[in-house]
Design an enzyme around this catalytic site. Structure first.
Site, PDB file in Angstrom:
ATOM      1  N   HIS A   1      55.909  36.910  29.937  1.00 27.20           N
ATOM      2  CA  HIS A   1      55.895  36.067  28.739  1.00 27.20           C
ATOM      3  C   HIS A   1      56.961  34.972  28.837  1.00 27.20           C
ATOM      4  CE1 HIS A   1      54.040  39.896  27.413  1.00 27.20           C
ATOM      5  NE2 HIS A   1      53.228  39.047  26.790  1.00 27.20           N
TER       6      HIS A   1
ATOM      7  N   SER B   1      49.149  37.410  23.443  1.00 28.81           N
ATOM      8  CA  SER B   1      50.598  37.333  23.217  1.00 28.81           C
ATOM      9  C   SER B   1      51.184  35.973  23.560  1.00 28.81           C
ATOM     10  CB  SER B   1      51.306  38.412  24.053  1.00 28.81           C
ATOM     11  OG  SER B   1      50.990  38.263  25.435  1.00 28.81           O
TER      12      SER B   1
ATOM     13  N   ASP C   1      60.298  40.578  31.192  1.00 30.76           N
ATOM     14  CA  ASP C   1      59.107  41.231  31.749  1.00 30.76           C
ATOM     15  C   ASP C   1      58.428  40.390  32.827  1.00 30.76           C
ATOM     16  OD1 ASP C   1      57.860  39.222  30.287  1.00 30.76           O
ATOM     17  OD2 ASP C   1      56.995  40.571  28.800  1.00 30.76           O
TER      18      ASP C   1
ATOM     19  N   GLY D   1      48.240  41.557  23.419  1.00 27.82           N
ATOM     20  CA  GLY D   1      47.384  42.540  24.072  1.00 27.82           C
ATOM     21  C   GLY D   1      45.906  42.295  23.921  1.00 27.82           C
TER      22      GLY D   1
ATOM     23  N   ASN E   1      44.647  39.285  29.626  1.00 27.30           N
ATOM     24  CA  ASN E   1      44.742  40.742  29.509  1.00 27.30           C
ATOM     25  C   ASN E   1      43.549  41.443  30.143  1.00 27.30           C
ATOM     26  OD1 ASN E   1      47.290  41.164  28.138  1.00 27.30           O
ATOM     27  ND2 ASN E   1      46.350  40.187  26.372  1.00 27.30           N
TER      28      ASN E   1
END
Length: 197
Positions: free
Chosen positions: A165, A12, A162, A49, A78
């Site tokens: 990011h 991502s 979040d 992801g 991830n």
């Protein structure tokens, strides 16, 4: 410059997650390459992801379809977020580099670091595995993709809600400070007549 495609295999952080199209570091890099002269096609095969295992399952087909001159591998974060084995992550990254090199592509490996709440020992070991893979395969390494962003005193203001990011304003820093200085010498080397593909 070489006209063989530049393939980005990432997660991502390279797939413009949460950003308007065109504001991620890959799009910024593509615009910079267009401005420099003969266009190097950029194939952004990044998926939000994505793990190293996922990248490993997709890379052979991507190499066959695009025959890239350079492969930028930006994977591993991830794996850590899911608590996967560090050894598995390192082995997968090593296999990714080997696959690209077997197709005569140059490789740039992008390193990542985990925040301290993962435990200092784990964080150190995670950061070190990128160095190990880069040294083993003799490929250039971006030590920490988010240097100048995640380590700022006001880092929270540079990330989306979040906390994972980066915001759009962070992506020029990611490109200018971290990716471009490592990638440019690789691209320049492909210009040289002595470099046979």
């Amino acid at each position: 410059m070489s006209t063989a495609p530049l393939l980005i295999l990432g997660d991502s952080l390279s797939a413009e997650y949460g950003l308007p199209r065109g504001q991620g570091w890959v799009a910024l890099m593509e615009a910079r390459l267009r401005a420099k002269g003969p266009t190097i096609p950029v194939v952004n095969a990044s998926i939000s992801g994505e793990t190293t295992a996922g990248g490993l399952s997709r890379l052979p087909a991507l190499l066959k379809a695009h025959r890239p001159g350079v492969v930028v591998i930006e994977l591993g974060a991830n794996d850590a977020l899911r608590g996967l084995s560090l050894k598995v992550t390192q082995d997968n990254l090593s296999r990714l580099v080997s696959l690209a090199q077997a197709q005569r592509a140059e490789v740039v490996l992008v390193g990542m670091q985990m925040p301290p709440n993962f435990g200092q020992r784990y964080a150190d070991q995670f950061a070190a595995l990128f160095t190990t893979v880069a040294q083993t395969h003799r490929v250039p390494l971006v030590p920490f993709m988010l240097a100048g962003v995640a380590d700022r005193p006001d880092a929270r203001d540079w990330f989306q809600a979040d906390g994972i990011h980066p915001q759009a304003k962070a992506h020029p820093v990611i490109l200018d400070r971290n990716i471009w200085p490592v990638l440019l010498p690789v691209l320049n080397a492909l210009q040289k007549p002595s470099k046979k593909r």
